[in-house]
Write a protein that holds these residues in place. Structure first.
Motif, PDB file in Angstrom:
ATOM      1  N   GLY A 163       0.849  -1.198   0.000  1.00 42.34           N
ATOM      2  CA  GLY A 163       0.000   0.000   0.000  1.00 42.34           C
ATOM      3  C   GLY A 163       0.883   1.246   0.000  1.00 42.34           C
ATOM      4  N   VAL A 164       0.492   2.255  -0.792  1.00 41.36           N
ATOM      5  CA  VAL A 164       1.225   3.523  -0.841  1.00 41.36           C
ATOM      6  C   VAL A 164       0.198   4.643  -0.733  1.00 41.36           C
ATOM      7  N   VAL A 165       0.406   5.600   0.173  1.00 44.64           N
ATOM      8  CA  VAL A 165      -0.564   6.702   0.225  1.00 44.64           C
ATOM      9  C   VAL A 165      -0.278   7.684  -0.897  1.00 44.64           C
ATOM     10  N   ALA A 166      -1.356   8.240  -1.449  1.00 42.04           N
ATOM     11  CA  ALA A 166      -1.235   9.161  -2.576  1.00 42.04           C
ATOM     12  C   ALA A 166      -2.401  10.129  -2.537  1.00 42.04           C
ATOM     13  N   GLU A 167      -2.143  11.350  -2.959  1.00 47.41           N
ATOM     14  CA  GLU A 167      -3.219  12.309  -3.170  1.00 47.41           C
ATOM     15  C   GLU A 167      -3.641  12.141  -4.623  1.00 47.41           C
ATOM     16  N   VAL A 168      -4.804  11.528  -4.824  1.00 48.80           N
ATOM     17  CA  VAL A 168      -5.254  11.238  -6.189  1.00 48.80           C
ATOM     18  C   VAL A 168      -6.348  12.236  -6.549  1.00 48.80           C
ATOM     19  N   GLY A 169      -6.049  13.115  -7.492  1.00 51.65           N
ATOM     20  CA  GLY A 169      -7.015  14.153  -7.858  1.00 51.65           C
ATOM     21  C   GLY A 169      -7.502  14.931  -6.639  1.00 51.65           C
ATOM     22  N   GLY A 170      -6.607  15.199  -5.721  1.00 54.66           N
ATOM     23  CA  GLY A 170      -6.960  16.005  -4.548  1.00 54.66           C
ATOM     24  C   GLY A 170      -7.502  15.220  -3.359  1.00 54.66           C
ATOM     25  N   VAL A 171      -7.591  13.892  -3.471  1.00 53.03           N
ATOM     26  CA  VAL A 171      -8.177  13.078  -2.396  1.00 53.03           C
ATOM     27  C   VAL A 171      -7.123  12.131  -1.789  1.00 53.03           C
ATOM     28  N   GLY A 172      -7.004  12.162  -0.485  1.00 57.30           N
ATOM     29  CA  GLY A 172      -6.077  11.279   0.217  1.00 57.30           C
ATOM     30  C   GLY A 172      -6.499   9.826   0.058  1.00 57.30           C
ATOM     31  N   SER A 173      -5.650   9.000  -0.556  1.00 54.66           N
ATOM     32  CA  SER A 173      -6.022   7.628  -0.900  1.00 54.66           C
ATOM     33  C   SER A 173      -4.904   6.669  -0.519  1.00 54.66           C
ATOM     34  N   LEU A 174      -5.269   5.392  -0.437  1.00 54.28           N
ATOM     35  CA  LEU A 174      -4.253   4.355  -0.271  1.00 54.28           C
ATOM     36  C   LEU A 174      -4.307   3.471  -1.508  1.00 54.28           C
ATOM     37  N   LEU A 175      -3.235   3.518  -2.307  1.00 49.20           N
ATOM     38  CA  LEU A 175      -3.163   2.725  -3.537  1.00 49.20           C
ATOM     39  C   LEU A 175      -2.532   1.374  -3.227  1.00 49.20           C
ATOM     40  N   VAL A 176      -2.910   0.371  -4.020  1.00 55.52           N
ATOM     41  CA  VAL A 176      -2.264  -0.945  -3.892  1.00 55.52           C
ATOM     42  C   VAL A 176      -1.486  -1.224  -5.173  1.00 55.52           C
ATOM     43  N   VAL A 201      -4.225  14.764   2.158  1.00 53.71           N
ATOM     44  CA  VAL A 201      -2.929  14.105   2.377  1.00 53.71           C
ATOM     45  C   VAL A 201      -2.971  13.136   3.551  1.00 53.71           C
ATOM     46  N   LEU A 202      -2.554  11.909   3.293  1.00 53.60           N
ATOM     47  CA  LEU A 202      -2.388  10.905   4.343  1.00 53.60           C
ATOM     48  C   LEU A 202      -0.908  10.538   4.389  1.00 53.60           C
ATOM     49  N   GLU A 203      -0.499   9.954   5.516  1.00 50.89           N
ATOM     50  CA  GLU A 203       0.892   9.516   5.637  1.00 50.89           C
ATOM     51  C   GLU A 203       0.936   8.183   6.371  1.00 50.89           C
ATOM     52  N   CYS A 204       2.071   7.506   6.252  1.00 51.55           N
ATOM     53  CA  CYS A 204       2.411   6.329   7.050  1.00 51.55           C
ATOM     54  C   CYS A 204       1.267   5.336   7.254  1.00 51.55           C
ATOM     55  N   PRO A 205       0.769   4.706   6.190  1.00 47.69           N
ATOM     56  CA  PRO A 205      -0.303   3.717   6.344  1.00 47.69           C
ATOM     57  C   PRO A 205       0.233   2.418   6.936  1.00 47.69           C
ATOM     58  N   ASP A 206      -0.641   1.660   7.554  1.00 45.38           N
ATOM     59  CA  ASP A 206      -0.293   0.348   8.104  1.00 45.38           C
ATOM     60  C   ASP A 206      -1.531  -0.528   7.918  1.00 45.38           C
ATOM     61  N   LEU A 207      -1.363  -1.711   7.359  1.00 51.03           N
ATOM     62  CA  LEU A 207      -2.484  -2.627   7.155  1.00 51.03           C
ATOM     63  C   LEU A 207      -2.033  -4.007   7.601  1.00 51.03           C
ATOM     64  N   PHE A 208      -2.761  -4.590   8.566  1.00 53.49           N
ATOM     65  CA  PHE A 208      -2.294  -5.877   9.093  1.00 53.49           C
ATOM     66  C   PHE A 208      -3.461  -6.714   9.590  1.00 53.49           C
ATOM     67  N   LEU A 232      -6.735  -1.177   9.442  1.00 60.50           N
ATOM     68  CA  LEU A 232      -6.158  -0.171   8.547  1.00 60.50           C
ATOM     69  C   LEU A 232      -5.880   1.067   9.388  1.00 60.50           C
ATOM     70  N   LYS A 233      -4.602   1.447   9.443  1.00 69.67           N
ATOM     71  CA  LYS A 233      -4.217   2.637  10.211  1.00 69.67           C
ATOM     72  C   LYS A 233      -3.718   3.685   9.227  1.00 69.67           C
ATOM     73  N   LEU A 234      -4.212   4.888   9.363  1.00 68.74           N
ATOM     74  CA  LEU A 234      -3.761   5.984   8.512  1.00 68.74           C
ATOM     75  C   LEU A 234      -3.376   7.162   9.396  1.00 68.74           C
ATOM     76  N   THR A 235      -2.386   7.877   8.952  1.00 67.27           N
ATOM     77  CA  THR A 235      -1.949   9.049   9.687  1.00 67.27           C
ATOM     78  C   THR A 235      -2.470  10.262   8.929  1.00 67.27           C
ATOM     79  N   ASP A 236      -3.184  11.083   9.662  1.00 65.10           N
ATOM     80  CA  ASP A 236      -3.864  12.229   9.090  1.00 65.10           C
ATOM     81  C   ASP A 236      -2.856  13.368   9.079  1.00 65.10           C
ATOM     82  N   PHE A 237      -2.496  13.850   7.918  1.00 70.35           N
ATOM     83  CA  PHE A 237      -1.356  14.743   7.727  1.00 70.35           C
ATOM     84  C   PHE A 237      -1.158  15.740   8.876  1.00 70.35           C
ATOM     85  N   ALA A 238      -0.011  15.672   9.492  1.00 66.69           N
ATOM     86  CA  ALA A 238       0.413  16.590  10.550  1.00 66.69           C
ATOM     87  C   ALA A 238      -0.512  16.601  11.766  1.00 66.69           C
TER      88      ALA A 238
END
Ligand code: DQQ
Length: 543
Positions: A163-176, A201-208, A232-238
């Motif tokens: 999983g990689v976090v990405a801003e896709v067209g302005g939306v914080g997403s987790l891509l696979v 913007v999202l950061e540092c995802p974790d999926l387990f 699914l853990k996501l870090t909400d930018f800053a």
């Protein structure tokens, strides 16, 4: 008398000097724990353009030796920094790192690096193949936000996923992304998560995956099968780390939340820690069959440069799914007990009368592990909760503080207290009446933590899910380590981490108290405090 240590912690992970932030690629391999972290080898500030991966090894997750940086920004695809990522052991035993590179044009890309010699128990050298970046920035990514690969997991079809976090067209997403060989990666059309529109913007995802609710063991990241729940853990930018339990579909690579009513904004999901903690990352510890969580705890006083170091890691926590199948329970790993030296306590059923305090003396309490259970004989004095606070426990904590008198509570611990009590950090509970039931607020109040002016001294708050009418008691565990106070309420169902900078620590010793500023008496049915030894952490701390 204890050593002032220049604010440096005694058993929390720190490099010997300079700046660290996110935990990266924690790994257990060939009998050794590896810990990597965002590191600036040039100073005590976040290094714009200069971040490396620091690397330490340990046999017990408590004592650490620095083995030199694993990654430095030396290649065109990471010339401006080696940012956060993860580590995975490939079949055959070769460890691989996936990380974000800030390339020569300052574009965020994902790179791979392999352990040069998998037989080296210290995994000192890492090589970056020429085919990097293995995931260039896709055309629909906006704002140069494309980073922080998760640990890779192996699907039943034999393909790796990450999983990689990405801003896709302005939306914080987790891509696979999927790969057969760890080198060529292909993006799945559907994101695993897409936030609501106002979360770019999202950061540092974790999926387990997790063992069934209530079972304390952990699972390997690739575990699958009917009934396996994922987190699914996501870090909400800053801001904060939030998580959600749900079902991961390993064919479509999608995730369905168990609490859809919380919506798509991770800011409304469950909070991992209600204090000051960021960018957490977990790993499966095959040695003890548990999942262990690391997390960065930043400074809160802007004093890093003057001290020559900045940033610590929270003490590693074992995490598991609570019996309700929705909440994580977090608890300091049991290895902390190897540091326990002297034990003191209060006698069973010590009563702390209204407005009273009892000192827990006889240990150096600036590095200590305290476990307490408070019994509440009488709930009649509980104050009525103004419903405006229901969604804002932090605001309620700030409003109430620890020093004012209440009904049932505030009661709890005063830690890192100066002899005259002018400085202290309060970790406490307060019980309110609401809607014919009782609501328990847990707080850490920093407003009196230091005499120093101009530093951040917030109050943290969270409501607990305890049925206090039935239980009649609340448990609290607090780890104290010079400039950090990590608290675990209700057996680890609510966590609160705080950084504090008491002035008295430079010249005097700290005290520890149980207190009760409520109208009715509270009984301490258990209070044990252990002085903790100083761990060997990267040879630092000789100030
Ligand atoms: N820190 C890293 C990034 C990540 C951020 C850079 C989170 O990879 O998104 O130091 O703290």
């Amino acid at each position: 008398l204890e050593h002032p240590r220049n604010g440096r912690t005694a058993y929390h992970f720190q490099p010997a000097k300079f700046w660290q932030n996110d935990p990266n690629g924690p790994l257990y391999h060939n009998g050794m724990y590896h810990f990597f972290y965002q590191y600036n080898p040039h100073g005590a500030t976040w290094g714009d353009g200069t971040l490396s991966w620091g690397h330490s090894v340990s046999g017990d997750l408590v004592n650490w030796a620095d083995v030199g940086n694993a990654l430095d920004p030396t290649s065109p695809f990471d010339a401006n920094g080696c940012w956060s990522g993860s580590a995975t052991v490939l079949p055959g035993g070769r460890p691989a790192i996936l990380y974000t590179g800030i390339d020569a044009n300052r574009v965020q890309v994902q790179n791979v690096a392999f352990a040069k010699n998998p037989a080296d128990p210290l995994l000192r050298e890492w090589e970056k193949p020429d085919c990097n970046p293995v995931m260039p920035m896709p055309a629909d990514v906006t704002g140069n936000n494309f980073r922080d690969p998760t640990e890779a997991w192996l699907g039943r079809d034999g393909l790796w996923r990450v999983g990689v976090v990405a801003e896709v067209g302005g939306v914080g997403s987790l891509l696979v992304y999927r790969s057969a060989d760890f080198l060529r990666w292909e993006r799945n059309a559907a994101p695993l998560h897409a936030s609501s529109r106002d979360v770019p913007v999202l950061e540092c995802p974790d999926l387990f995956p997790m063992a069934p609710p209530g079972a304390a063991e952990g699972l390997d990241v690739s575990a699958s099968g009917a009934g396996v729940l994922h987190v699914l853990k996501l870090t909400d930018f800053a801001k904060e780390d939030h998580y959600m339990v749900g079902r991961y579909d390993d064919v479509e690579d999608t995730f369905v939340s168990a609490e859809p009513e919380r919506g798509d904004d991770p800011g409304n999901w469950r909070r991992l820690d209600h204090g000051h903690l960021y960018a957490s990352k977990s790993f499966y510890d095959a040695r003890k069959k548990r999942r262990v969580l690391w997390a960065w705890v930043d400074e809160n006083d802007g004093g890093g440069v003057a001290r020559g170091w900045a940033g610590i890691q929270a003490f590693p926590r074992a995490i598991w799914l609570d019996a309700d199948g929705k909440r994580l329970v977090q608890w300091p790993i049991e290895e902390i007990e190897t540091l326990r030296r002297k034990r003191v306590g209060l006698q069973w059923a010590t009563e702390v009368e209204a407005g009273g305090r009892k000192e827990v003396a006889g240990i150096v309490s600036s590095q200590a592990d305290v476990q307490a259970v408070f019994e509440i004989p009488n709930l009649e004095e509980a104050e009525t909760l103004d419903p405006k606070w229901l969604q804002d426990p932090k605001g309620l904590a700030a409003e109430m503080g620890a020093s004012g008198r209440g009904g049932v509570g505030p009661f709890g611990l005063l830690v890192l207290a100066s002899g005259d009590l002018e400085e202290h950090t309060a970790v406490f509970f307060r019980v309110f009446k609401h809607d014919g039931k009782f609501k328990v607020l847990m707080c850490t109040d920093l407003t009196r933590s230091s005499r120093k002016e101009g530093i951040n001294k917030p109050s943290y708050g969270a409501f607990l899910d305890v049925d206090v009418e039935k239980e009649r008691s609340i448990s609290l565990r607090t780890l104290i380590d010079h400039t950090v106070v990590e608290s675990f309420g209700d057996g680890g169902r609510a966590c609160m981490t705080a950084r504090v900078y008491p002035e008295h620590a430079a010249t005097g010793s700290s005290r520890l108290y149980a207190f009760n500023y409520g109208a009715g008496a509270v009984k301490v049915s258990k209070l044990e405090a252990w002085e903790l030894a100083t761990a060997a952490v990267n040879g630092g701390g000789h100030f």
